[in-house]
Enzyme design. Structure first.
Site, PDB file in Angstrom:
ATOM      1  N   CYS A   1       0.834  -1.211   0.000  1.00  0.00           N
ATOM      2  CA  CYS A   1       0.000   0.000   0.000  1.00  0.00           C
ATOM      3  C   CYS A   1       0.869   1.263   0.000  1.00  0.00           C
ATOM      4  O   CYS A   1       1.685   1.478   0.907  1.00  0.00           O
ATOM      5  CB  CYS A   1      -0.923  -0.015   1.221  1.00  0.00           C
ATOM      6  SG  CYS A   1      -1.738   1.553   1.545  1.00  0.00           S
ATOM      7  N   GLY A   2       0.659   2.127  -1.013  1.00  0.00           N
ATOM      8  CA  GLY A   2       1.437   3.357  -1.117  1.00  0.00           C
ATOM      9  C   GLY A   2       1.208   4.308   0.041  1.00  0.00           C
ATOM     10  O   GLY A   2       2.144   4.947   0.536  1.00  0.00           O
ATOM     11  N   HIS A   3      -0.035   4.430   0.508  1.00  0.00           N
ATOM     12  CA  HIS A   3      -0.335   5.321   1.633  1.00  0.00           C
ATOM     13  C   HIS A   3       0.334   4.817   2.912  1.00  0.00           C
ATOM     14  O   HIS A   3       0.765   5.615   3.757  1.00  0.00           O
ATOM     15  CB  HIS A   3      -1.846   5.421   1.835  1.00  0.00           C
ATOM     16  CG  HIS A   3      -2.550   6.096   0.692  1.00  0.00           C
ATOM     17  ND1 HIS A   3      -2.230   7.364   0.272  1.00  0.00           N
ATOM     18  CD2 HIS A   3      -3.549   5.681  -0.115  1.00  0.00           C
ATOM     19  CE1 HIS A   3      -3.004   7.707  -0.737  1.00  0.00           C
ATOM     20  NE2 HIS A   3      -3.818   6.699  -0.995  1.00  0.00           N
ATOM     21  N   CYS A   4       0.410   3.491   3.055  1.00  0.00           N
ATOM     22  CA  CYS A   4       1.087   2.918   4.229  1.00  0.00           C
ATOM     23  C   CYS A   4       2.579   3.246   4.201  1.00  0.00           C
ATOM     24  O   CYS A   4       3.184   3.562   5.230  1.00  0.00           O
ATOM     25  CB  CYS A   4       0.888   1.397   4.274  1.00  0.00           C
ATOM     26  SG  CYS A   4      -0.844   0.874   4.350  1.00  0.00           S
TER      27      CYS A   4
END
Length: 517
Positions: A58-61
């Site tokens: 996950c990029g946001h993670c």
């Protein structure tokens, strides 16, 4: 005496056994690494734990990880009992299910074992501030000029008030407001000399910020909690905020539901001119409309552009959206990015004089040549609301993994009914087409139009197998035109025909529960 030593030795032995039986808890950059074996142990032994449920892909993670680590390190260095922890939700599926994790990252604040939703920002100072507000007094007593300076430097926005003492009637109102706003640090000064050095007058509330005006003095009713809260929330954001993963919670979590969005390349030579004009317009709508710019050079923002029907060729441009009206979009008639034009159009949207913009692609030449009819905004009403036919529509997004997985089955459904003039099996790209009265919240969305009146559209929530959908259509008075294969053949084509030996990476991510716009 011997009895005493025996009891003492027994206690040591018991404690030794307990420690030996305790599950191992690893730590990475100050963040506890939790799993099924140690999760409950950590919660039982720590009153306050902020847990991040994440996915490695996950990029946001990935963006949150360094800020989460900074917050954990700061709290550890301060000797705070608050702990930060993380759980790989793709591995610890049972924990993710137990705490209703539906997207990544999901943050849960565990207070004495009870899970509360985290509602703070994604930057380290915001995380620390939110946690301290949730676990300590709502506002900090500032006893010296150094403490005032430290509070100001620790956050982009702080609120400071000056009262005679904690028993002052107005302080109680201030404390109530401080307890209701989680993402801004609050301070209170009782010492007149400290207040003088901070330039805060008696019974006054001041917002100090490291942007725009620098400070804002509250001149409203100090006994009106709602007014004071509104004032602070209106002034905690910049006149023009950049849309990022960190600012998104404040933008969408606020009370202002009208957003003016400037789509612009931050690296372009025109950026400063467009930003300045946009900011000048923003001054006239403070507290009523949020002004936000979106850097179109960022790959993560391409999905936002797509949502508004914008391509790179359209940039720079702006759009207005009313969040409280089912995310109604408004497009200016001209591409004038001057302050005067922006102010004029924003006023028209605010007053209700501007007409909602509904996106639509052009009608394809072969839109009705295949078993599955292609709908766009321009032909939707003509087809879906045709009272002489029943219409089953899939509203999809091209990037959605679930939609890609459904595609071969939907095409087979079209084959099943291709020779029946009473039924139309159709699909519409809802990222590029909109229809008044039809709200699509997720992808894919399946709706059945039994009589052409969109108010009577039925939501299909059954299984997405061919047999189940055929049975559903037949239950609405439509007969299958021919037999085109059984369910087993359909599944084989899904896996071996459409996608090859395995599903594409983006499809697997969607099936694993990746967030969808």
């Amino acid at each position: 005496m011997n009895t005493f030593f025996k009891v003492f030795a027994l206690c040591l032995l018991v404690n030794f056994v307990r420690c030996d039986d305790a599950p191992a808890v690893e730590e990475e950059e100050g963040v506890l690494v939790l799993n099924e074996k140690n999760f409950e142990y950590v919660l039982k032994n720590n009153e306050h734990v902020l847990v991040e449920f994440y996915a490695p892909w996950c990029g946001h993670c990935k963006s949150l990880a360094p800020e989460f680590a900074k917050a954990a390190t700061q709290l550890n260095e301060e000797g705070s009992p608050i702990k930060l922890a993380k759980v790989d939700a793709t591995v610890e599926a049972d924990l993710a299910k137990k705490y209703e994790v539906r997207g990544y990252p999901t943050l849960k604040f565990m207070k004495n074992g009870n899970a509360l939703e985290y509602q703070g920002g994604r930057q380290a100072p915001d995380i620390v501030s939110w946690l301290k507000k949730k676990t300590g007094p709502p506002c900090k007593v500032l006893a010296s000029a150094e403490e005032v300076k430290s509070l100001k430097e620790g956050s982009d926005v702080v609120v400071i008030a000056h009262y005679e003492g904690p028993d002052h009637a107005n302080f109680k109102n201030y404390e109530n407001v401080a307890g209701a706003i989680d993402d801004v640090p609050f301070g209170v000064i009782y010492n007149p000399e400290v207040a003088a050095s901070a330039e805060v007058e008696m019974n006054k509330v001041v917002i100090f910020k490291q942007f725009d005006e620098g400070r804002m003095d509250y001149d409203g009713d100090v006994t009106a909690d709602a007014d004071m809260t509104k004032f602070i929330k209106e002034n905690q954001l910049r006149l023009v905020s950049e849309f990022t993963a960190e600012t998104a919670p404040k933008i969408f979590g606020g009370e202002i539901q009208v957003h003016n969005l400037l789509f612009v390349s931050k690296a372009s030579t025109e950026f400063n001119a467009h930003y300045t004009a946009f900011k000048e317009a923003a001054k006239q709508f403070k507290g009523k409309v949020l002004f936000i710019y979106i850097d179109t050079d960022q790959e993560d923002n391409k999905r936002v552009m797509e949502f508004f029907g914008l391509t790179d060729a359209d940039i720079p441009d702006y759009r207005i959206i009313k969040m409280s009206e089912n995310m109604a979009k408004f497009k200016p008639e001209t591409k004038d990015l001057g302050t005067e034009a922006i102010v004029k159009f924003t006023n028209e949207v605010e007053s209700g004089d501007a007409k909602r913009h509904l996106m639509s692609q052009d009608i394809p030449e072969d839109w009705n040549k295949n078993p599955v009819t292609v709908l766009v905004g321009k032909n939707f009403n003509e087809v879906a609301l045709d009272k002489s036919k029943k219409v089953f529509v899939e509203f999809y997004a091209p990037w959605c993994g679930h939609c890609k997985a459904l595609k071969p089955t939907w095409e087979k459904l079209g084959e099943k009914f291709k020779d029946n003039d009473d039924i139309v099996i159709a699909m519409m790209d809802s990222t590029a087409n909109e229809v008044e009265g039809i709200e699509v919240q997720g992808f894919p969305t399946l709706k059945f139009f039994p009589s052409g009146e969109h108010e009577q559209a039925l939501d299909y929530n059954g299984e997405r197998s061919l047999d189940a959908m055929v049975e559903y259509v037949e239950s609405n008075g439509v007969k299958v035109s021919e037999d085109v294969g059984d369910e087993e053949e359909i599944e084989e084509e899904m896996l071996d025909g459409e996608f090859g030996d395995e599903l594409p990476e983006e499809v697997e991510a969607e099936m694993a529960g990746k967030d969808e716009l």
